[in-house]
Design an enzyme around this catalytic site. Structure first.
Site, PDB file in Angstrom:
ATOM      1  N   ARG A  87       1.144  -1.133   0.079  1.00  0.00           N
ATOM      2  CA  ARG A  87       0.185   0.139   0.013  1.00  0.00           C
ATOM      3  C   ARG A  87       0.836   1.293  -0.094  1.00  0.00           C
ATOM      4  NH1 ARG A  87      -4.875   1.226  -1.635  1.00  0.00           N
ATOM      5  NH2 ARG A  87      -5.003  -0.743  -1.197  1.00  0.00           N
ATOM      6  N   HIS A 106      -5.343  -4.067   4.093  1.00  0.00           N
ATOM      7  CA  HIS A 106      -5.353  -2.711   3.184  1.00  0.00           C
ATOM      8  C   HIS A 106      -3.767  -2.331   3.237  1.00  0.00           C
ATOM      9  CE1 HIS A 106      -5.879   1.491   1.994  1.00  0.00           C
ATOM     10  NE2 HIS A 106      -6.762   0.699   1.232  1.00  0.00           N
ATOM     11  N   CYS A 107      -2.956  -2.341   4.420  1.00  0.00           N
ATOM     12  CA  CYS A 107      -1.633  -1.925   4.261  1.00  0.00           C
ATOM     13  C   CYS A 107      -0.641  -2.861   3.244  1.00  0.00           C
ATOM     14  CB  CYS A 107      -1.038  -2.111   5.624  1.00  0.00           C
ATOM     15  SG  CYS A 107      -1.817  -1.219   6.913  1.00  0.00           S
ATOM     16  N   LEU A 108      -1.241  -4.101   3.072  1.00  0.00           N
ATOM     17  CA  LEU A 108      -0.430  -5.084   2.371  1.00  0.00           C
ATOM     18  C   LEU A 108      -0.668  -4.878   0.789  1.00  0.00           C
ATOM     19  CD1 LEU A 108      -0.732  -7.914   4.635  1.00  0.00           C
ATOM     20  CD2 LEU A 108       1.207  -7.030   4.249  1.00  0.00           C
ATOM     21  N   SER A 114      -2.291  -4.643   8.339  1.00  0.00           N
ATOM     22  CA  SER A 114      -3.196  -5.549   7.846  1.00  0.00           C
ATOM     23  C   SER A 114      -3.418  -5.459   6.572  1.00  0.00           C
ATOM     24  CB  SER A 114      -4.523  -5.634   8.851  1.00  0.00           C
ATOM     25  OG  SER A 114      -5.277  -6.904   8.400  1.00  0.00           O
TER      26      SER A 114
END
Length: 364
Positions: free
Chosen positions: A115, A356-358, A354
């Site tokens: 992200r 979204h960050c990935l 989590s």
């Protein structure tokens, strides 16, 4: 499943735009995450230091996440080499992922947080090149986790692979720090974007101009602080997310003893005063905060707002918490056209991020 090499492919589109031209001036915009995707881009997790003592336990959840994405779109995964690809393939097959939709690239990374180190994909249906990307600079959230030189190259490798032109504004920016509705409004936080560890030479007005010029928005809305335990200095993707053009979900806690109580309450008050690009108020839906998750004396940034919207499914992190079900029910009401699924994120969140960050979406 296909492996794509990183060599230069034929075509002429892979080039930087003239420095004097901004995406906004050329009619490009950054679509909302709920708009249709061509693909999702991921960087396979391999850095032990991001999940000290736990990295082996994150792969089943990570593979389940990919399974849901691959039901409705391509999944492109950066790996360092054939050994990492074979390891990833084994986990994905165990999770019964549709491997027809999975593409591997030998684009080595330092870490998994696509992200933030991935590109921002822009579209303009009327341009010669319908798609372009922004190659922001990346410094691992203010230089906290060196090295990050490989991560910083990822957008250029994707531009070359896709043969699409790119913009290079030469400032630090992370995908998790902004949220858009696809109609001209962008949400961000002062805690992150005004932090002196990012762009100390830029004022708030300067940064707002970059946001407008490079994401193609007209209306920038500023929240204040992020959640406790978030090492990104307050990314909006743990706080408040658009679920459609005029509706946000926002994290809230009723527990006055929780350190998050006041910042989340202040955040809600700001949202209530904000106006969209068309002058309308936001529809605000409250999402409950999971209870405190402490690991090795550290509060982890567990938040249901870190869901990822793919074509087929909305993948929501869950934390073995009584509120998991309530959060999934609320989000199910928000996304009538997609399956809303909870995927266990209790081990993943030890990496301080989590789903979204990935992930980073590529629009159609």
């Amino acid at each position: 499943m296909k492996t794509e090499s990183s060599h230069h492919m034929s075509g002429t589109a892979f080039a930087a735009f003239d420095k004097n031209l901004s995406p906004a001036a050329l009619g490009y915009t950054f679509p909302a995450e709920f708009a249709p995707h061509k693909a999702t881009w991921l960087s396979w997790p391999h850095k032990e230091a991001s999940w000290p003592g736990k990295i082996s336990s994150i792969y089943p959840s990570y593979a389940a996440f990919i399974k849901y994405i691959a039901m409705g779109e391509e999944v492109h995964i950066h790996v360092g080499d054939q050994v990492m690809q074979d390891f990833a393939t084994q986990h994905l097959k165990q999770a019964q992922v549709n491997m027809e939709n999975v593409y591997f690239h030998f684009f080595p990374t330092n870490d998994a947080w696509c992200r933030d180190h991935g590109p921002a994909f822009l579209t303009n249906p009327h341009a010669e090149h319908r798609k372009a990307l922004v190659k922001w600079n990346y410094n691992a959230w203010g230089g906290k986790y060196p090295p990050y030189d490989l991560d910083n190259l990822i957008p250029l490798k994707i531009a070359e692979y896709r043969q699409i032109p790119y913009f290079k504004p030469d400032i630090i920016m992370e995908g998790g720090s902004i949220e858009v509705n696809g109609k001209g409004t962008l949400l961000t936080t002062e805690a992150c974007l005004l932090n002196p560890n990012r762009n100390p030479h830029l004022s708030k007005t300067d940064i707002e101009t970059y946001l407008q010029e490079y994401y193609g928005v007209s209306n920038v809305l500023w929240l204040k602080d992020g959640i406790i335990g978030d090492d990104t200095d307050g990314h909006v993707d743990d706080l408040t997310r658009f679920v459609n053009e005029d509706t946000v979900v926002t994290m809230i806690t009723e527990d006055k003893a929780d350190e998050n109580y006041k910042p989340l309450k202040d955040n809600l008050k700001l949202l209530q005063k904000m106006r969209l690009e068309n002058g309308k108020q936001l529809n605000i839906i409250e999402l409950p905060m999971p209870g405190e998750i402490i690991y090795e004396d550290m509060r982890l940034p567990a938040s249901y707002a870190n869901f990822y919207i793919s074509n087929h499914a909305v993948i929501v992190p869950t934390f073995h918490d009584p509120k998991d079900e309530k959060a999934i029910d609320i989000l199910t009401d928000c996304f009538k056209d997609r399956e809303v699924v909870g995927v266990d994120s209790l081990d993943l969140i030890w990496g301080l991020g989590s789903f979204h960050c990935l992930s980073q979406q590529e629009p159609l």
